[in-house]
Write a protein that holds these residues in place. Structure first.
Motif, PDB file in Angstrom:
ATOM      1  N   PRO A 101       0.824  -1.228   0.000  1.00  0.00           N
ATOM      2  CA  PRO A 101       0.000   0.000   0.000  1.00  0.00           C
ATOM      3  C   PRO A 101       0.853   1.271   0.000  1.00  0.00           C
ATOM      4  O   PRO A 101       0.539   2.226  -0.723  1.00  0.00           O
ATOM      5  CB  PRO A 101      -0.816  -0.124   1.289  1.00  0.00           C
ATOM      6  CG  PRO A 101      -0.885  -1.595   1.550  1.00  0.00           C
ATOM      7  CD  PRO A 101       0.371  -2.180   1.029  1.00  0.00           C
ATOM      8  N   ALA A 102       1.955   1.277   0.797  1.00  0.00           N
ATOM      9  CA  ALA A 102       2.802   2.478   0.864  1.00  0.00           C
ATOM     10  C   ALA A 102       3.420   2.755  -0.502  1.00  0.00           C
ATOM     11  O   ALA A 102       3.441   3.907  -0.976  1.00  0.00           O
ATOM     12  CB  ALA A 102       3.893   2.294   1.908  1.00  0.00           C
ATOM     13  N   LYS A 130       2.379   1.710  -3.454  1.00  0.00           N
ATOM     14  CA  LYS A 130       1.333   2.070  -4.427  1.00  0.00           C
ATOM     15  C   LYS A 130       0.895   3.524  -4.234  1.00  0.00           C
ATOM     16  O   LYS A 130       0.696   4.262  -5.197  1.00  0.00           O
ATOM     17  CB  LYS A 130       0.122   1.130  -4.262  1.00  0.00           C
ATOM     18  CG  LYS A 130       0.338  -0.222  -4.927  1.00  0.00           C
ATOM     19  CD  LYS A 130      -0.871  -1.104  -4.704  1.00  0.00           C
ATOM     20  CE  LYS A 130      -0.631  -2.469  -5.327  1.00  0.00           C
ATOM     21  NZ  LYS A 130      -1.573  -3.466  -4.845  1.00  0.00           N
ATOM     22  N   PHE A 131       0.763   3.918  -2.954  1.00  0.00           N
ATOM     23  CA  PHE A 131       0.383   5.298  -2.635  1.00  0.00           C
ATOM     24  C   PHE A 131       1.417   6.255  -3.229  1.00  0.00           C
ATOM     25  O   PHE A 131       1.071   7.252  -3.842  1.00  0.00           O
ATOM     26  CB  PHE A 131       0.289   5.477  -1.113  1.00  0.00           C
ATOM     27  CG  PHE A 131      -0.028   6.882  -0.698  1.00  0.00           C
ATOM     28  CD1 PHE A 131      -1.357   7.342  -0.677  1.00  0.00           C
ATOM     29  CD2 PHE A 131       0.980   7.779  -0.361  1.00  0.00           C
ATOM     30  CE1 PHE A 131      -1.649   8.649  -0.311  1.00  0.00           C
ATOM     31  CE2 PHE A 131       0.701   9.088  -0.004  1.00  0.00           C
ATOM     32  CZ  PHE A 131      -0.621   9.517   0.035  1.00  0.00           C
ATOM     33  N   PHE A 132       2.689   5.922  -3.040  1.00  0.00           N
ATOM     34  CA  PHE A 132       3.765   6.774  -3.555  1.00  0.00           C
ATOM     35  C   PHE A 132       3.649   6.897  -5.074  1.00  0.00           C
ATOM     36  O   PHE A 132       3.708   7.996  -5.628  1.00  0.00           O
ATOM     37  CB  PHE A 132       5.129   6.187  -3.175  1.00  0.00           C
ATOM     38  CG  PHE A 132       6.288   7.042  -3.606  1.00  0.00           C
ATOM     39  CD1 PHE A 132       6.772   8.051  -2.791  1.00  0.00           C
ATOM     40  CD2 PHE A 132       6.887   6.850  -4.856  1.00  0.00           C
ATOM     41  CE1 PHE A 132       7.832   8.843  -3.204  1.00  0.00           C
ATOM     42  CE2 PHE A 132       7.931   7.656  -5.277  1.00  0.00           C
ATOM     43  CZ  PHE A 132       8.407   8.648  -4.440  1.00  0.00           C
ATOM     44  N   GLU A 133       3.466   5.761  -5.732  1.00  0.00           N
ATOM     45  CA  GLU A 133       3.435   5.777  -7.209  1.00  0.00           C
ATOM     46  C   GLU A 133       2.240   6.555  -7.741  1.00  0.00           C
ATOM     47  O   GLU A 133       2.352   7.243  -8.748  1.00  0.00           O
ATOM     48  CB  GLU A 133       3.397   4.348  -7.736  1.00  0.00           C
ATOM     49  CG  GLU A 133       4.768   3.680  -7.663  1.00  0.00           C
ATOM     50  CD  GLU A 133       5.018   2.759  -8.845  1.00  0.00           C
ATOM     51  OE1 GLU A 133       5.850   3.137  -9.689  1.00  0.00           O
ATOM     52  OE2 GLU A 133       4.379   1.696  -8.896  1.00  0.00           O
ATOM     53  N   SER A 134       1.104   6.435  -7.030  1.00  0.00           N
ATOM     54  CA  SER A 134      -0.071   7.129  -7.571  1.00  0.00           C
ATOM     55  C   SER A 134      -0.121   8.598  -7.164  1.00  0.00           C
ATOM     56  O   SER A 134      -0.774   9.397  -7.820  1.00  0.00           O
ATOM     57  CB  SER A 134      -1.359   6.396  -7.158  1.00  0.00           C
ATOM     58  OG  SER A 134      -1.311   6.123  -5.785  1.00  0.00           O
ATOM     59  N   ASN A 135       0.570   8.967  -6.096  1.00  0.00           N
ATOM     60  CA  ASN A 135       0.485  10.365  -5.630  1.00  0.00           C
ATOM     61  C   ASN A 135       1.745  11.191  -5.856  1.00  0.00           C
ATOM     62  O   ASN A 135       1.676  12.420  -5.851  1.00  0.00           O
ATOM     63  CB  ASN A 135       0.123  10.406  -4.149  1.00  0.00           C
ATOM     64  CG  ASN A 135      -1.293   9.938  -3.904  1.00  0.00           C
ATOM     65  OD1 ASN A 135      -2.236  10.604  -4.275  1.00  0.00           O
ATOM     66  ND2 ASN A 135      -1.418   8.751  -3.339  1.00  0.00           N
TER      67      ASN A 135
END
Lengths: 262, 363
Positions: free
Chosen positions: A112-113, A115-120
């Motif tokens: 999740p961390a 993925k969050f980085f990649e999308s934000n």
């Protein structure tokens, strides 16, 4: 007589290894002669690989330096609880295989961390930043270790004397330690930069091997071999060898001219 | 004035124990001690580089405990001078002024101190091209240019050529006296300490065991430990026979030995330690008149062995009086050995100067 035999013994090791490396290089020349008749030089692809390699290696090495200098300073000058454990964690990239490091990063970006980085923030996996991150992770342990050795070599009493003259800790760091360590840090930078240029395992795992996108020189060599394009692979190997020799020769010349510390 | 009260500091198994010290303005204090006795540790505690466990340090009445090293204004001359290798001589000296942003005065101040220390011609030199003596002066200039309230010198002559040291001892002291900077100078070199000290202390195993003038310390070490550090030999166990206004008579190995009386009172029969300074043992040449003060302490002896140094001779003597034939070490000018035709195995008469017999406070 025994001294002479001992010396011959030592020289035999040195000469045999140098000859072995030279044989490898001459083997490349030989192969180039055979393949050059059949193949065309892929200018665009090779130029892209060189440009991308130099760019990513420079960015990753500079980033590693920015992290390594303060970390090496703490490790060299301070004692703190669990220092040995912290040391072991920081030097892990030196002993773990680059592919494992790449896989760890890939798995992280699937959490999740990550993925969050990649999308934000920005995309990393299979993009150019992946190459930089992979190179950074591979070289950071080496960078800390090399720079810590440079700091260890400088007598910490210089900083104590500077403090008695009114200098604060940041002033002693920037005005005494860093200028004194300048040459050692530059040597360390060249070494980690050369290591980043040659990085393959972690980069190919995290960034993939996409022609004209994430194609650094080692990846280009891999792709050329995979597609039986021996000619371009050899040209890239020669360029890698040239960069390596120039950097290492530069470091040795620099090291010889290095003034001994008082 | 620097004043240290009940300072304690512990590092591993070593500790500085209950240090009390006072150095008045314009005074030159020498702290003598063997390697590993805690001299440098004490200096670093004064500088604020060691966090002391208990105790207080006052500089001109101001307590320093919570003041950072860079704000204490205490000058420091380290053992190997530690001139900054990334700077030339001028930059080294100017470092402290530049840190304090006194850029207008920097050049003048550096030139002024360089003139005082006679190093004007060295200002543009690189650090690697300096001799030990030059490096010492530059390190001293670097410490003094910021006008410290007290100066700490850590073995300042350890990197100086042996033959040059003696002159430099006095030269350094004269310069510091001229400036009036109170100074603590630490060394393990007894001659160096004796030559320059206004006041002196002996530190052993982290404890200052004696303080006083150089003469007081060298002629009357407080205890056996101090005496041994000062290189005194012939330390024995004895017993007090009597004490009056003039003499203390003690007994050792069946011998009656007369020493000068002391302020300290001893009881008859009290066990004590005493020392006969090697240079207080005299050879009595037969046929020559004997001084009154030597007559009471005359003994027969035999020369066991002799060792020669540049200007002195050390002899091991068997004292033939008493039961156990004790061995004494005697020190003479070398010329006496030749003039008196001394040799190993020769039986001679010796006498001890009463002044050279020291009775220690400890048992």
């Amino acid at each position: 007589m025994k001294n002479k035999i001992f010396k011959i013994f030592l020289w035999a090791f040195l000469i045999s290894l140098v000859l072995f490396f030279l044989t490898l290089i001459f083997g490349l020349f030989n192969q180039l002669k055979i393949t050059s008749v059949q193949k065309q030089f892929a200018f665009g692809e090779i130029f892209f690989a060189i440009k991308l390699t130099l760019l990513t290696a420079t960015v990753s090495s500079l980033s590693a330096l920015i992290f390594a200098v303060p970390i090496a300073y703490i490790l060299s000058r301070h004692n703190f609880p669990l220092k040995n454990i912290v040391n072991s964690i920081l030097y892990l990239p030196i002993v773990i295989s680059p592919i494992a490091l790449g896989a760890m990063l890939l798995i992280f970006f699937n959490t999740p961390a990550g993925k969050f980085f990649e999308s934000n923030v920005f995309r990393v996996v299979f993009e150019v930043p992946a190459i930089i991150l992979a190179q950074f992770i591979v070289i950071i342990g080496l960078a800390i270790s090399l720079i810590k050795s440079v700091f260890d070599y400088i007598n910490p009493e210089y900083e104590l004397v500077a403090r008695t003259l009114g200098a604060t800790q940041p002033q002693t760091f920037f005005r005494i330690l860093l200028p004194t360590a300048k040459k050692g840090i530059l040597s360390a930078f060249l070494l980690i930069w050369a290591r980043a240029v040659g990085e393959f395992g972690a980069a190919v795992t995290l960034a993939g091997a996409t022609t004209m996108k994430t194609e650094t020189m080692p990846i280009a060599i891999f792709l050329s071999f995979a597609s039986c394009d021996i000619y371009n692979a050899i040209i890239l190997i020669f360029i890698s060898l040239f960069i390596g020799i120039v950097v290492l020769y530069g470091i040795h010349i620099y090291a010889e001219n290095r003034k001994p510390q008082l | 004035m620097l004043k240290i009260e009940n300072l304690n500091y512990k590092i591993g198994k070593f500790c500085l124990a209950d240090i009390n010290l006072e150095v008045e303005n314009n005074r030159y204090f020498v702290l003598l001690g063997p390697t590993g006795s805690g001299k440098t540790t004490l200096l670093k505690s004064i500088l604020g580089l060691n966090k002391t466990t208990t105790g207080k340090i006052f500089l001109n009445g101001k307590e320093l405990s919570n003041i950072m090293p860079e704000e204490r204004n205490i000058g420091f001359l380290p053992q190997n001078y530690l001139l900054f290798p990334n700077m030339n001589v001028f930059e080294n000296i100017a470092f402290g002024l530049k840190i304090k942003k006194k850029s207008d005065e920097t050049k003048n101040e550096v030139l002024k101190i360089a003139k005082l220390l006679d190093i004007e011609l060295l200002l543009e030199r690189e650090i690697k091209n300096l001799s030990g003596g030059e490096a010492q002066r530059i390190a001293l200039a670097r410490a003094l240019v910021v006008k410290p309230k007290v100066l700490l010198l850590d073995e300042p002559f350890s990197a100086i050529h042996e033959g040059l040291k003696n002159e430099l001892w006095f030269e350094l002291k004269n310069i510091l006296k001229k400036l009036g900077t109170p100074t603590i100078h630490i060394t393990h070199n007894l001659d160096e300490g004796y030559a320059v000290a206004d006041k002196m202390g002996i530190i052993i195993d982290g404890e200052i065991i004696q303080q006083g003038t150089a003469e007081q310390i060298f002629t009357k070490p407080k205890n056996e430990t101090a005496a041994k550090f000062l290189g005194l030999k012939n330390i024995f166990d004895g017993k007090i026979i009597s004490q009056d206004g003039q003499n203390i008579i003690l007994e050792y190995n069946g011998m009656k030995i007369y020493a000068n009386s002391d302020i300290k009172k001893f009881e008859t029969g009290q066990n004590i330690k005493f020392c006969i300074r090697p240079d207080a043992i005299k050879v009595i040449k037969e046929g020559y008149p004997i001084r009154e003060e030597l007559k009471e302490n005359m003994f027969d002896a035999e020369i066991i062995s002799s060792y020669f140094f540049s200007d002195t001779c050390m002899m091991r003597l068997h004292i033939l009086s008493g039961g156990k034939k004790p061995v004494f070490l005697a020190k003479f000018p070398s010329l006496i050995y030749k003039r008196y035709n001394l040799r190993n195995g020769l039986k001679i008469k010796t006498a001890f100067w009463k002044d050279g017999i020291i009775i220690f406070e400890n048992k």
